[in-house]
Write a protein that holds these residues in place. Structure first.
Motif, PDB file in Angstrom:
ATOM      1  N   PHE A  15     -44.309  -7.559 -74.274  1.00 61.76           N
ATOM      2  CA  PHE A  15     -44.161  -7.741 -72.834  1.00 61.76           C
ATOM      3  C   PHE A  15     -45.510  -8.032 -72.180  1.00 61.76           C
ATOM      4  CE2 PHE A  15     -43.745  -5.831 -68.501  1.00 61.76           C
ATOM      5  CZ  PHE A  15     -42.801  -6.706 -68.007  1.00 61.76           C
ATOM      6  N   PHE A  16     -46.517  -7.228 -72.490  1.00 62.02           N
ATOM      7  CA  PHE A  16     -47.788  -7.358 -71.775  1.00 62.02           C
ATOM      8  C   PHE A  16     -48.727  -8.415 -72.358  1.00 62.02           C
ATOM      9  CE2 PHE A  16     -46.679  -3.183 -69.968  1.00 62.02           C
ATOM     10  CZ  PHE A  16     -46.829  -3.517 -68.631  1.00 62.02           C
ATOM     11  N   THR A  17     -48.475  -8.860 -73.600  1.00 61.22           N
ATOM     12  CA  THR A  17     -49.374  -9.871 -74.161  1.00 61.22           C
ATOM     13  C   THR A  17     -48.662 -11.204 -74.381  1.00 61.22           C
ATOM     14  OG1 THR A  17     -48.874  -9.191 -76.415  1.00 61.22           O
ATOM     15  CG2 THR A  17     -50.764  -8.135 -75.351  1.00 61.22           C
ATOM     16  N   GLY A  18     -47.334 -11.232 -74.179  1.00 63.97           N
ATOM     17  CA  GLY A  18     -46.594 -12.464 -74.410  1.00 63.97           C
ATOM     18  C   GLY A  18     -46.900 -13.514 -73.364  1.00 63.97           C
ATOM     19  N   THR A  19     -47.144 -14.754 -73.813  1.00 64.45           N
ATOM     20  CA  THR A  19     -47.446 -15.827 -72.869  1.00 64.45           C
ATOM     21  C   THR A  19     -46.218 -16.689 -72.597  1.00 64.45           C
ATOM     22  OG1 THR A  19     -48.151 -17.260 -74.679  1.00 64.45           O
ATOM     23  CG2 THR A  19     -49.854 -15.955 -73.579  1.00 64.45           C
ATOM     24  N   VAL A  20     -45.097 -16.347 -73.237  1.00 63.18           N
ATOM     25  CA  VAL A  20     -43.882 -17.136 -73.038  1.00 63.18           C
ATOM     26  C   VAL A  20     -42.797 -16.262 -72.413  1.00 63.18           C
ATOM     27  CG1 VAL A  20     -42.119 -18.555 -74.134  1.00 63.18           C
ATOM     28  CG2 VAL A  20     -44.456 -18.535 -75.039  1.00 63.18           C
ATOM     29  N   LEU A  21     -42.234 -16.773 -71.306  1.00 70.59           N
ATOM     30  CA  LEU A  21     -41.126 -16.061 -70.663  1.00 70.59           C
ATOM     31  C   LEU A  21     -39.917 -16.986 -70.677  1.00 70.59           C
ATOM     32  CD1 LEU A  21     -40.115 -13.619 -69.052  1.00 70.59           C
ATOM     33  CD2 LEU A  21     -40.930 -14.737 -66.992  1.00 70.59           C
ATOM     34  N   LYS A  22     -38.988 -16.701 -71.605  1.00 74.44           N
ATOM     35  CA  LYS A  22     -37.779 -17.531 -71.691  1.00 74.44           C
ATOM     36  C   LYS A  22     -36.586 -16.600 -71.772  1.00 74.44           C
ATOM     37  CE  LYS A  22     -39.236 -21.858 -73.907  1.00 74.44           C
ATOM     38  NZ  LYS A  22     -39.524 -22.397 -75.241  1.00 74.44           N
ATOM     39  N   PRO A  23     -36.193 -15.989 -70.647  1.00 67.44           N
ATOM     40  CA  PRO A  23     -35.140 -14.972 -70.695  1.00 67.44           C
ATOM     41  C   PRO A  23     -33.769 -15.543 -71.039  1.00 67.44           C
ATOM     42  CG  PRO A  23     -35.782 -15.424 -68.433  1.00 67.44           C
ATOM     43  CD  PRO A  23     -36.727 -16.179 -69.302  1.00 67.44           C
ATOM     44  N   LEU A  24     -33.550 -16.836 -70.752  1.00 62.18           N
ATOM     45  CA  LEU A  24     -32.204 -17.389 -70.922  1.00 62.18           C
ATOM     46  C   LEU A  24     -32.032 -18.164 -72.217  1.00 62.18           C
ATOM     47  CD1 LEU A  24     -31.505 -18.489 -67.261  1.00 62.18           C
ATOM     48  CD2 LEU A  24     -30.262 -16.769 -68.567  1.00 62.18           C
ATOM     49  N   SER A  25     -33.111 -18.253 -73.009  1.00 60.17           N
ATOM     50  CA  SER A  25     -33.028 -19.053 -74.222  1.00 60.17           C
ATOM     51  C   SER A  25     -32.175 -18.358 -75.290  1.00 60.17           C
ATOM     52  CB  SER A  25     -34.445 -19.321 -74.718  1.00 60.17           C
ATOM     53  OG  SER A  25     -34.541 -19.137 -76.087  1.00 60.17           O
ATOM     54  N   GLN A  26     -31.787 -19.115 -76.321  1.00 57.28           N
ATOM     55  CA  GLN A  26     -31.019 -18.535 -77.423  1.00 57.28           C
ATOM     56  C   GLN A  26     -31.804 -17.414 -78.088  1.00 57.28           C
ATOM     57  OE1 GLN A  26     -28.009 -19.178 -78.783  1.00 57.28           O
ATOM     58  NE2 GLN A  26     -27.405 -20.710 -77.275  1.00 57.28           N
ATOM     59  N   THR A  27     -33.117 -17.646 -78.261  1.00 57.58           N
ATOM     60  CA  THR A  27     -34.003 -16.604 -78.779  1.00 57.58           C
ATOM     61  C   THR A  27     -34.932 -16.198 -77.639  1.00 57.58           C
ATOM     62  OG1 THR A  27     -35.424 -18.378 -79.546  1.00 57.58           O
ATOM     63  CG2 THR A  27     -33.999 -17.339 -81.187  1.00 57.58           C
ATOM     64  N   SER A  82     -42.722 -22.022 -54.422  1.00 60.53           N
ATOM     65  CA  SER A  82     -43.400 -22.163 -55.713  1.00 60.53           C
ATOM     66  C   SER A  82     -42.445 -22.414 -56.872  1.00 60.53           C
ATOM     67  CB  SER A  82     -44.242 -20.917 -55.989  1.00 60.53           C
ATOM     68  OG  SER A  82     -44.933 -21.082 -57.190  1.00 60.53           O
ATOM     69  N   GLY A  83     -41.172 -22.427 -56.591  1.00 64.59           N
ATOM     70  CA  GLY A  83     -40.220 -22.771 -57.642  1.00 64.59           C
ATOM     71  C   GLY A  83     -40.039 -21.678 -58.664  1.00 64.59           C
ATOM     72  N   SER A  84     -39.382 -22.027 -59.779  1.00 62.84           N
ATOM     73  CA  SER A  84     -39.055 -20.991 -60.739  1.00 62.84           C
ATOM     74  C   SER A  84     -39.490 -21.344 -62.163  1.00 62.84           C
ATOM     75  CB  SER A  84     -37.557 -20.710 -60.704  1.00 62.84           C
ATOM     76  OG  SER A  84     -36.862 -21.914 -60.933  1.00 62.84           O
ATOM     77  N   SER A  85     -40.436 -22.293 -62.319  1.00 68.20           N
ATOM     78  CA  SER A  85     -40.927 -22.593 -63.670  1.00 68.20           C
ATOM     79  C   SER A  85     -41.809 -21.459 -64.147  1.00 68.20           C
ATOM     80  CB  SER A  85     -41.748 -23.874 -63.675  1.00 68.20           C
ATOM     81  OG  SER A  85     -41.112 -24.852 -62.911  1.00 68.20           O
ATOM     82  N   LYS A  86     -41.547 -21.036 -65.382  1.00 65.00           N
ATOM     83  CA  LYS A  86     -42.341 -19.922 -65.903  1.00 65.00           C
ATOM     84  C   LYS A  86     -43.539 -20.445 -66.675  1.00 65.00           C
ATOM     85  CE  LYS A  86     -38.073 -17.619 -65.572  1.00 65.00           C
ATOM     86  NZ  LYS A  86     -37.676 -18.595 -64.539  1.00 65.00           N
ATOM     87  N   ASN A  87     -44.317 -21.348 -66.022  1.00 57.81           N
ATOM     88  CA  ASN A  87     -45.498 -21.928 -66.652  1.00 57.81           C
ATOM     89  C   ASN A  87     -46.589 -20.900 -66.854  1.00 57.81           C
ATOM     90  OD1 ASN A  87     -44.669 -24.579 -66.914  1.00 57.81           O
ATOM     91  ND2 ASN A  87     -45.129 -25.015 -64.757  1.00 57.81           N
ATOM     92  N   PHE A  88     -47.236 -20.967 -68.022  1.00 61.72           N
ATOM     93  CA  PHE A  88     -48.430 -20.155 -68.229  1.00 61.72           C
ATOM     94  C   PHE A  88     -49.609 -21.101 -68.133  1.00 61.72           C
ATOM     95  CE2 PHE A  88     -51.432 -17.943 -71.237  1.00 61.72           C
ATOM     96  CZ  PHE A  88     -51.745 -16.936 -70.356  1.00 61.72           C
ATOM     97  N   THR A  89     -50.183 -21.193 -66.934  1.00 64.24           N
ATOM     98  CA  THR A  89     -51.231 -22.176 -66.684  1.00 64.24           C
ATOM     99  C   THR A  89     -52.134 -21.674 -65.559  1.00 64.24           C
ATOM    100  OG1 THR A  89     -51.629 -24.389 -65.801  1.00 64.24           O
ATOM    101  CG2 THR A  89     -49.593 -23.341 -65.153  1.00 64.24           C
ATOM    102  N   LEU A  90     -53.270 -22.343 -65.407  1.00 61.93           N
ATOM    103  CA  LEU A  90     -54.136 -22.014 -64.279  1.00 61.93           C
ATOM    104  C   LEU A  90     -54.094 -23.132 -63.236  1.00 61.93           C
ATOM    105  CD1 LEU A  90     -57.250 -20.540 -66.128  1.00 61.93           C
ATOM    106  CD2 LEU A  90     -55.466 -19.298 -64.905  1.00 61.93           C
ATOM    107  N   ASP A  91     -53.260 -24.136 -63.472  1.00 62.92           N
ATOM    108  CA  ASP A  91     -53.188 -25.278 -62.579  1.00 62.92           C
ATOM    109  C   ASP A  91     -52.267 -24.965 -61.397  1.00 62.92           C
ATOM    110  OD1 ASP A  91     -53.012 -27.643 -61.310  1.00 62.92           O
ATOM    111  OD2 ASP A  91     -52.242 -28.795 -63.011  1.00 62.92           O
ATOM    112  N   VAL A  92     -52.864 -24.734 -60.237  1.00 60.24           N
ATOM    113  CA  VAL A  92     -52.060 -24.282 -59.094  1.00 60.24           C
ATOM    114  C   VAL A  92     -51.295 -25.412 -58.422  1.00 60.24           C
ATOM    115  CG1 VAL A  92     -53.471 -22.269 -58.601  1.00 60.24           C
ATOM    116  CG2 VAL A  92     -54.046 -24.460 -57.541  1.00 60.24           C
ATOM    117  N   THR A  93     -51.480 -26.655 -58.894  1.00 61.97           N
ATOM    118  CA  THR A  93     -50.672 -27.737 -58.319  1.00 61.97           C
ATOM    119  C   THR A  93     -49.299 -27.772 -58.967  1.00 61.97           C
ATOM    120  OG1 THR A  93     -51.414 -29.388 -59.932  1.00 61.97           O
ATOM    121  CG2 THR A  93     -52.741 -29.133 -57.940  1.00 61.97           C
TER     122      THR A  93
END
Lengths: 288, 312
Positions: free
Chosen positions: B68-80, B244-255
């Motif tokens: 939870f605290f170190t994962g960089t991917v948030l895909k709650p609805l995916s098959q895995t 800001s929408g709902s994309s669970k991007n792991f990025t520093l690009d604020v655009t």
């Protein structure tokens, strides 16, 4: 170091700084004007009797916010009595009865912390306890109880300040006549504090009317057709309608106009509430 | 005749005694009733903690704390499904940074102007006008960010997406300006005039007095106001949810579109996650993180303003 710089240079930088500080203060006002201008321009054309008294619809031309207006009123009908009784009661206990010490400090710190909890966390509390555990469903009562918990700290703190501002001689005179503590509170202190308490309660109420996040969490349907007739009915409120229409404006541009028109109704209601708070404060506040 | 008089006197005394008894009972019962009302605020806190904690524990029985605290991917609805909170955490931290980059300079300069430069009459107008800004519901700011600020910014930054973190960040900052300004101004105004007069007497200009005397003396209050502003930005929900929408991007690009912790909670509850699913429990783990963050900030603010308060 200061003496090394010329007198003229220091005066110029002072004047320059004053100009920059003034501009910065005016920036906030500028945004306020742009925001209001923008909302009025976009919404005023859609604001008419049909819009205020009509029911929701997917067709922008037919959509109305009667349900949201009544929902907001029903929500107030729950929030006002609960926050007044609990909020003022708590303030009286803390100011008049609680002994100074660890316990009182703990309660006071707790209230200050509650005031800083994000509104969405209250939403989760309300969803878990009122909507699911007590199985109320997403009715006015569940939303109203959640909102009451959210604004309670505001009412408590402002009522405490109101009681604290009363000069001691009023209470002493009452005790001197043989009145008991409760008689003094009820017949002497509360009437004097009433205008300030009312002002605080109105401000808390305007916070409750404008809040959206807790109600989103509780789960308000986007297109609710029935009009709420009691606190046990499903409901929607003005901010929720603004939320859904704003989100849908990427599908159909006219929805943004409906959102703007609803914002105008909400801001008018808030303006009237705040104006009444100012009138009450100026008219009835007693000075000693 | 005499006995009857005696009798009515007795009754009269008894009535007084009864009334006195009732009054005494009331005087004893009222504090108990009021205490029960007061207790509700304690119950609320306990309720929040228990609700968040118990469901968070259920979540961590399904997903490891480390993931939870170190994962960089948030895909709650995916098959895995994957439940890394870092995308939400960066979204929250970045939007807070943008907001404070707006709120701190404008808030502090406004506070300095109101406290040090403005005439009493002008201040009496300006301050309530700014408080209006604080009274506008956040949903209205969300509408403003989405339908007005983003399109304007897109003229300057063509790569800006329709939902992005920059626009709600800026608008959130504007919303927080009055809070920082008002609390900092209180701190500056409580600096006694004798300190200012001492510096003026040495020939200092207003700017020099502000920089070298007023701000250092009011520093604890100013920092506390900033910390409270940060706490407010972390917990803000509707502006980021809308703009800001709902994309669970792991990025520093604020655009780009990014999601904050608060916006995730809205998305999941709005989607009617059924109780008992991992998604449903993830809601509480995120809310717990949010709660701890804001609680620490609020306590820090109170600690700073209490501990380092200058007494004159």
């Amino acid at each position: 170091m200061v003496s090394m710089r010329s007198f003229r240079g220091r005066m110029i930088s002072n004047q320059l700084a004053k100009f920059v500080f003034l501009s910065a203060s005016l920036f906030g006002l500028l945004v306020l004007f742009v925001l209001l201008y923008r909302v009025i321009e976009q919404g005023i054309g859609w604001l008419n009797a049909d819009f205020l008294t009509g029911r929701l619809s997917t067709q922008p031309e037919k959509a109305g916010i009667k349900g949201a207006i009544l929902g907001t009123l029903w929500l107030m009908a729950v929030v006002i009595p609960i926050t007044t009784i609990v909020g003022v009661g708590t303030a009286i206990y803390l100011e008049m009865y609680a002994k100074k010490g660890k316990m009182r400090e703990l309660i006071q710190t707790n209230i200050a912390n509650l005031a800083g909890v994000p509104s969405i966390v209250y939403g989760i509390l309300g969803m878990t306890i009122f909507v699911r555990a007590l199985d109320f469903g997403n009715i006015v009562l569940a939303g109203g109880l959640t909102m009451s918990l959210l604004v309670l700290p505001i009412v408590i703190v402002s009522s405490q300040e109101a009681l604290r501002a009363i000069p001691a001689f009023l209470g002493e005179a009452s005790y001197g006549l043989g009145a008991t503590k409760w008689q003094t509170i009820r017949s002497v202190l509360l009437p004097v504090a009433l205008p300030s308490i009312l002002t605080g309660s109105i401000l808390a109420l305007s916070r409750a009317i404008g809040e959206t996040a807790p109600l989103v969490v509780i789960g308000i349907p986007a297109l609710l057709m029935p009009i709420p007739m009691s606190i046990f009915d499903k409901f929607t409120v003005l901010p929720m309608q603004i939320y859904y229409w704003t989100m849908d404006s990427s599908l159909l541009a006219e929805y943004a106009n409906l959102a703007a028109a609803t914002i105008l109704v909400l801001l008018t209601a808030l303006f009237l509430l705040n104006a009444s708070a100012i009138v009450i404060r100026n008219k009835f506040e007693q000075r000693f | 005749m005499l006995t009857r008089q005696e009798n009515s006197k007795d009754i009269h005394f008894r009535q007084i005694a009864e009334r006195h008894q009732r009054r005494k009972a009331r005087e004893r019962l009222i504090p108990i009733g009021l205490f029960l009302l007061t207790f509700l605020s304690i119950v609320t806190t306990i309720g929040i903690v228990i609700v968040l904690l118990s469901e968070t524990i259920s979540f961590f029985q399904r997903v490891s704390i480390l993931e939870f605290f170190t994962g960089t991917v948030l895909k709650p609805l995916s098959q895995t499904p994957q439940f890394g909170v870092l995308p939400l955490l960066t979204g929250t931290i970045l939007s807070t940074l943008i907001a404070m980059a707006v709120a701190i300079p404008f808030g502090l300069m406004t506070a300095i102007y109101l406290s040090e430069y403005a005439s009493a009459r002008w201040r009496k107008f300006l301050k309530p006008a700014l408080e209006l800004l604080a009274g506008i519901p956040t949903i209205v700011y969300g509408f403003f960010a989405f339908t007005f600020v983003t399109p304007i910014l897109r003229d300057w930054i063509p790569s800006l997406q329709a939902t992005n973190l920059l626009s709600p960040g800026i608008v959130m900052g504007i919303m927080i300006i009055p809070m920082v300004a008002s609390l900092s101004e209180d701190a500056m105004r409580s600096v006694p005039n004798s300190l200012r007069d001492g510096a003026f007497g040495l020939g200092a200009t207003k700017l020099e007095v502000t920089r070298k005397v007023v701000i250092p003396a009011a520093l604890s209050g100013i920092i506390a106001s900033i910390v409270l502003g940060i706490s407010r930005a972390i917990g803000e929900t509707m502006i980021v949810t809308i703009a800001s929408g709902s994309s669970k991007n792991f990025t520093l690009d604020v655009t780009e579109s990014m999601q904050t912790m608060t916006a995730y909670i809205v998305e999941v509850t709005g989607g009617d996650a059924s109780a008992g699913t991992t998604i449903y429990y993830s809601l509480y783990a995120v809310a717990m993180t949010l709660f701890v963050f804001t609680l620490v900030m609020n306590m820090l603010a109170r600690y700073i303003s209490k501990k380092f308060k200058e007494e004159y």
